[in-house]
Scaffold this active site. Structure first.
Site, PDB file in Angstrom:
ATOM      1  N   HIS A 217       0.769  -1.097  -0.135  1.00 36.91           N
ATOM      2  CA  HIS A 217       0.082   0.067  -0.035  1.00 36.91           C
ATOM      3  C   HIS A 217       0.856   1.215  -0.222  1.00 36.91           C
ATOM      4  O   HIS A 217       2.035   1.184   0.122  1.00 36.91           O
ATOM      5  CB  HIS A 217      -0.931   0.031   1.202  1.00 36.91           C
ATOM      6  CG  HIS A 217      -0.341  -0.460   2.600  1.00 36.91           C
ATOM      7  ND1 HIS A 217       0.357   0.826   3.349  1.00 36.91           N
ATOM      8  CD2 HIS A 217       0.131  -1.351   3.094  1.00 36.91           C
ATOM      9  CE1 HIS A 217       0.826   0.207   4.179  1.00 36.91           C
ATOM     10  NE2 HIS A 217       0.805  -1.024   4.239  1.00 36.91           N
TER      11      HIS A 217
ATOM     12  N   THR B  94       4.273 -11.095 -11.674  1.00 37.96           N
ATOM     13  CA  THR B  94       2.881 -10.281 -11.428  1.00 37.96           C
ATOM     14  C   THR B  94       1.595 -11.015 -11.480  1.00 37.96           C
ATOM     15  O   THR B  94       0.250 -10.589 -10.933  1.00 37.96           O
ATOM     16  CB  THR B  94       2.547  -9.192 -12.247  1.00 37.96           C
ATOM     17  OG1 THR B  94       2.785  -9.676 -13.638  1.00 37.96           O
ATOM     18  CG2 THR B  94       3.911  -8.001 -12.191  1.00 37.96           C
ATOM     19  N   LYS B  95       1.911 -12.369 -11.825  1.00 37.36           N
ATOM     20  CA  LYS B  95       0.546 -13.222 -11.986  1.00 37.36           C
ATOM     21  C   LYS B  95       0.895 -14.787 -11.840  1.00 37.36           C
ATOM     22  O   LYS B  95       2.240 -14.971 -11.746  1.00 37.36           O
ATOM     23  CB  LYS B  95      -0.245 -12.979 -13.529  1.00 37.36           C
ATOM     24  CG  LYS B  95       0.608 -13.258 -14.543  1.00 37.36           C
ATOM     25  CD  LYS B  95       0.130 -12.852 -15.842  1.00 37.36           C
ATOM     26  CE  LYS B  95       0.855 -13.089 -17.053  1.00 37.36           C
ATOM     27  NZ  LYS B  95       0.107 -12.880 -18.434  1.00 37.36           N
TER      28      LYS B  95
END
Length: 158
Positions: free
Chosen positions: A75, A126-127
């Site tokens: 975050h 990322t995946k």
């Protein structure tokens, strides 16, 4: 809650400086990382999960090189961007059995790596990564298949 996070932090700091692999694996386990039998995690292995523990699973006989980072919780901290909910990502990471992860790889929230996959040094995953795939680049993309390499038949789980 504070004391548990502090305990996880201290254990991970010790693990990242520990020269004895068996003790290093146990220190990471005690800090909340689930590590399968025969797996090897090198030094400078960073898990960003806000020290909660339990959100990273490493399969049996997986090999993780130095400098690998697993970002489970991400975050923008105190930035005004914090008010945008889609910028806060938090999702477990699962690394399958017999996976080989090269140096300085970054795994982002929610990634699952299938068994016997190879992630090249410096990749940004990322995946999801299919089993037996060879991945490289940022973002990581498939550049090969383990089953096309000479000797792959000797694997116990083809």
């Amino acid at each position: 809650m504070f004391w548990r996070k502090l305990w996880h932090y201290l254990l991970r700091e010790l693990a990242n400086r520990c020269l004895w692999p068996g003790l290093r694996m146990n220190l990471f386990r005690w800090s909340g990382v689930k590590i399968g039998q025969g797996a090897f995690v090198n030094m400078r292995f960073y898990v960003e999960d806000s020290y909660r523990g339990g959100d990273l699973v490493i399969g049996e006989r997986a090999a993780i090189a130095p400098g690998v980072t697993c970002v489970i919780d991400s975050h923008p901290n105190e930035s005004q961007l914090t008010s945008i909910p889609s910028f806060h990502k938090s999702s477990p990471i699962t690394i399958g059995a017999d996976v080989w992860i090269g140096a300085n790889v970054t795994l982002l929230p929610g990634v699952t790596i299938g068994e016997c996959a190879v992630i090249a040094a410096g990749a940004g995953v990322t995946k999801a990564v299919p089993g037996y795939s060879i991945m490289a680049g940022v973002p990581a993309r498939q550049i090969g298949d383990v089953r096309q390499k000479t000797g792959w038949q000797s694997l116990s789980n083809p």
